[in-house]
Design an enzyme around this catalytic site. Sequence first.
Site, PDB file in Angstrom:
ATOM      1  N   TRP A  11      31.580 -68.982  28.639  1.00  0.00           N
ATOM      2  CA  TRP A  11      31.430 -69.321  30.051  1.00  0.00           C
ATOM      3  C   TRP A  11      31.361 -70.833  30.249  1.00  0.00           C
ATOM      4  CZ3 TRP A  11      33.012 -68.204  34.397  1.00  0.00           C
ATOM      5  CH2 TRP A  11      32.328 -68.396  35.601  1.00  0.00           C
ATOM      6  N   LYS A 104      22.792 -66.041  33.790  1.00  0.00           N
ATOM      7  CA  LYS A 104      22.340 -64.930  34.628  1.00  0.00           C
ATOM      8  C   LYS A 104      21.271 -64.154  33.879  1.00  0.00           C
ATOM      9  CE  LYS A 104      26.903 -64.585  36.795  1.00  0.00           C
ATOM     10  NZ  LYS A 104      28.145 -63.792  36.942  1.00  0.00           N
ATOM     11  N   GLY A 132      28.478 -65.173  40.479  1.00  0.00           N
ATOM     12  CA  GLY A 132      29.519 -64.386  41.120  1.00  0.00           C
ATOM     13  C   GLY A 132      30.404 -63.699  40.107  1.00  0.00           C
ATOM     14  N   ALA A 136      34.855 -65.070  31.842  1.00  0.00           N
ATOM     15  CA  ALA A 136      35.221 -66.393  31.331  1.00  0.00           C
ATOM     16  C   ALA A 136      36.712 -66.500  31.008  1.00  0.00           C
ATOM     17  CB  ALA A 136      34.387 -66.712  30.091  1.00  0.00           C
ATOM     18  N   LYS A 187      22.773 -57.164  37.916  1.00  0.00           N
ATOM     19  CA  LYS A 187      24.092 -56.547  37.704  1.00  0.00           C
ATOM     20  C   LYS A 187      24.331 -56.276  36.224  1.00  0.00           C
ATOM     21  CE  LYS A 187      26.450 -60.247  35.995  1.00  0.00           C
ATOM     22  NZ  LYS A 187      27.486 -60.336  34.930  1.00  0.00           N
ATOM     23  N   ASP A 240      29.925 -59.209  42.028  1.00  0.00           N
ATOM     24  CA  ASP A 240      29.632 -59.289  40.605  1.00  0.00           C
ATOM     25  C   ASP A 240      29.294 -57.925  40.025  1.00  0.00           C
ATOM     26  OD1 ASP A 240      29.460 -60.666  38.249  1.00  0.00           O
ATOM     27  OD2 ASP A 240      27.638 -61.768  38.732  1.00  0.00           O
ATOM     28  N   THR A 244      31.346 -56.149  36.933  1.00  0.00           N
ATOM     29  CA  THR A 244      30.681 -55.962  35.647  1.00  0.00           C
ATOM     30  C   THR A 244      30.441 -54.495  35.326  1.00  0.00           C
ATOM     31  OG1 THR A 244      29.527 -58.020  36.188  1.00  0.00           O
ATOM     32  CG2 THR A 244      28.802 -56.874  34.221  1.00  0.00           C
ATOM     33  N   SER A 250      33.157 -56.705  30.068  1.00  0.00           N
ATOM     34  CA  SER A 250      31.720 -56.953  30.150  1.00  0.00           C
ATOM     35  C   SER A 250      31.012 -56.465  28.895  1.00  0.00           C
ATOM     36  CB  SER A 250      31.130 -56.238  31.377  1.00  0.00           C
ATOM     37  OG  SER A 250      29.727 -56.162  31.283  1.00  0.00           O
ATOM     38  N   ASN A 252      27.886 -56.035  28.655  1.00  0.00           N
ATOM     39  CA  ASN A 252      26.858 -55.097  29.093  1.00  0.00           C
ATOM     40  C   ASN A 252      27.445 -53.704  29.284  1.00  0.00           C
ATOM     41  OD1 ASN A 252      24.358 -56.929  29.715  1.00  0.00           O
ATOM     42  ND2 ASN A 252      26.098 -58.012  30.582  1.00  0.00           N
TER      43      ASN A 252
END
Length: 330
Positions: A11, A104, A132, A136, A187, A240, A244, A250, A252
């Site tokens: 990022w 985040k 937001g 990346a 998120k 976001d 995500t 992602s 996550n």
Amino acid sequence: MKIGIIGAGAWGTALAITAHRANNVVRLWAREENVVDQINTDHQNIFLSDVILPPEINATTDLRSLIDWADTILLVSPAQFTRSMLETIKPFWRPDVPLVLCAKGIEVSTGKLLSEVVADVIPNIHPAVLSGPGFAAEVAKQKPTAVTIAAESEDLANKLVNTLGSTYFRPYSSTDIITPQICGALKNVFAIAAGIVEGHNLGDNARAALIARGLSEMARFAKALGGHMHTVLGLSGVGDLVLTASSKQSRNYTLGLEIGKSGHARPILESSTKTVEGVATTQAVMKRAAALGLDMPICQVLDKILFHDATLDEGLNDLLLRPFKSENMY
């Protein structure tokens, strides 16, 4: 402008490329000498390996020289390292330099937002927040992206928008710095849950319900700390979360996918070698929510699955057997 970026992960590197495209002079800081050498010599970064960096972007391991040089600092260190990084730069921080928080998360040890951590460590800083829907790799490859830049000062928010904005990277200004931080952290939690829904074959209906009720938990949390509903419905909230909670880009979501296939979190967490912000954030959210007296059922169930060995079926029952209630965002 001279933009200094603390953190040369994926990022941070994408933001460096973006800031350069907006006609700024950019310098990255990384702790690892091999990362700095690769950026300066080969114009590549192992954390974003398929992207060539503009040769004008350089890197350094000298944190003090970066801060002495920069007009604006973007802090992109992972959320759980924000306090230690702030402690490191505090002795030589220049109060006239804007600090933009780009990570985040919520601090696990205290349950504090990153802006509150800044207030603890360097009280004379009034930070901005960049948040937001932005993976990346897509930002670095100039895919169209829109984000929120928030600061208590409208003038500062607008200045940062004009400094960092370009044709394919479109920031929108806000004076609500609370909500983008809450949404950016939560998120990641809901993305893990969405991955579990997919991996456990619970269906698209369940994922849609999860996203909608996740937004309700975001709104509840934001309201309790003085944030605004219209920000939840904007890029740093809805935007976001939708991104995500629906993409294998992602970390996550991908972690949740593996947990959903396994049925248990422990073996997946023990074998994971990557930083997945939503895991630590789940604990932090529960700590702060308890202090605020908030009902956060999705976060609570995920906390049980990740940290208390609850099975996915036990967690699902906890959610589905809750009493019926009227639908509201708070």
